[in-house]
Design a protein around this motif. Structure first.
Motif: not given
Length: 239
Positions: A39-60
């Motif tokens: 996922l990181v590779a795909a997003y950075e290839k698409a030009g993502a300047p930042c990533l959000s990482v959900v660590t909350g258990r509601w979303f797994g």
């Protein structure tokens, strides 16, 4: 403000905070066998300047997910969780976060102020989510924060329908508050909806589920070019 997260987003050709989360609000799998590295590779290839990482258990999510993403990412990371204590800020920084989510609607005024101040001392950008002008008025030091309008309701675990009109209605208030980087977050389901928000003046968008389900990240819009000097005629959005 001195913030790698903000600088990356403001300088991006495609100003989307691309989100990694294992499940949607209804529990459906979003990863589909992909690893965090994929996922990181795909997003950075698409030009993502930042990533959000959900660590909350509601979303797994788990804190370990943030650490794993950080090992592969070369862009600033936002930790999305219910941050309520200062020790969580220290952990976020140690795991590799550059910014942390603070939810104005769930935090008392004094706690929000304390956490904003503590985050800044830790070198973390406060990414403060609001849903109303009343919540916006409670945000301390808005010039040092990213302020994001959540188009869903976290109190219902974001299982409600998105209301993008909220972002359009609150944008003038965000500008007046002085945040350097107004963001619209959650429930942005199509490239055309994203393009409209960027055209309205949002400097960044946080998109999770729709990107994780997208078969073509390049279909999502880039930022509107600056108005042509003295012409009064805006360039077209690149879709």
């Amino acid at each position: 403000m001195d913030s790698a997260f903000v600088e990356a987003l403001l300088g991006a050709r495609r100003p989307l905070v691309m989100e990694i989360k294992p499940r949607d609000a209804h529990g459906a799998d979003l990863v589909a066998g992909r690893t965090p590295a994929d996922l990181v590779a795909a997003y950075e290839k698409a030009g993502a300047p930042c990533l959000s990482v959900v660590t909350g258990r509601w979303f797994g999510g788990t804190p370990a997910l943030l650490g794993e993403v950080a090992r592969h990412a070369s862009v600033p990371l936002l930790q999305k969780d219910f941050i309520t204590r200062r020790d969580q800020l220290v952990s976020a920084r140690e795991l590799g976060a550059s910014a942390v989510l603070l939810t104005a609607g769930l935090l008392p005024v004094t706690a929000l102020r304390t956490l904003v101040d503590a985050a800044l001392r830790e070198g973390l950008t406060p990414f403060v989510e609001i849903t109303s002008e009343a919540e916006l008025e409670r945000v301390p030091r808005p010039g040092d924060c990213v302020i994001a309008v959540n188009n869903k309701d976290i109190k219902t675990r974001e299982r409600d329908a998105a209301d993008l009109s909220r972002s359009h209605a609150l944008l003038p208030a965000l500008r007046a508050a002085g945040t350097p980087c107004p963001v619209s977050a959650s429930g942005i389901e199509t490239p055309s909806a994203a393009a409209e928000l960027l055209a309205a003046g949002y400097r960044g968008l946080l998109i999770g589920t729709a990107l994780l389900r997208s078969g073509n990240l390049d279909a999502w819009p880039t930022a509107r070019p600056r108005l042509l000097a003295n012409s009064g005629i805006p360039s077209k959005l690149n879709l």
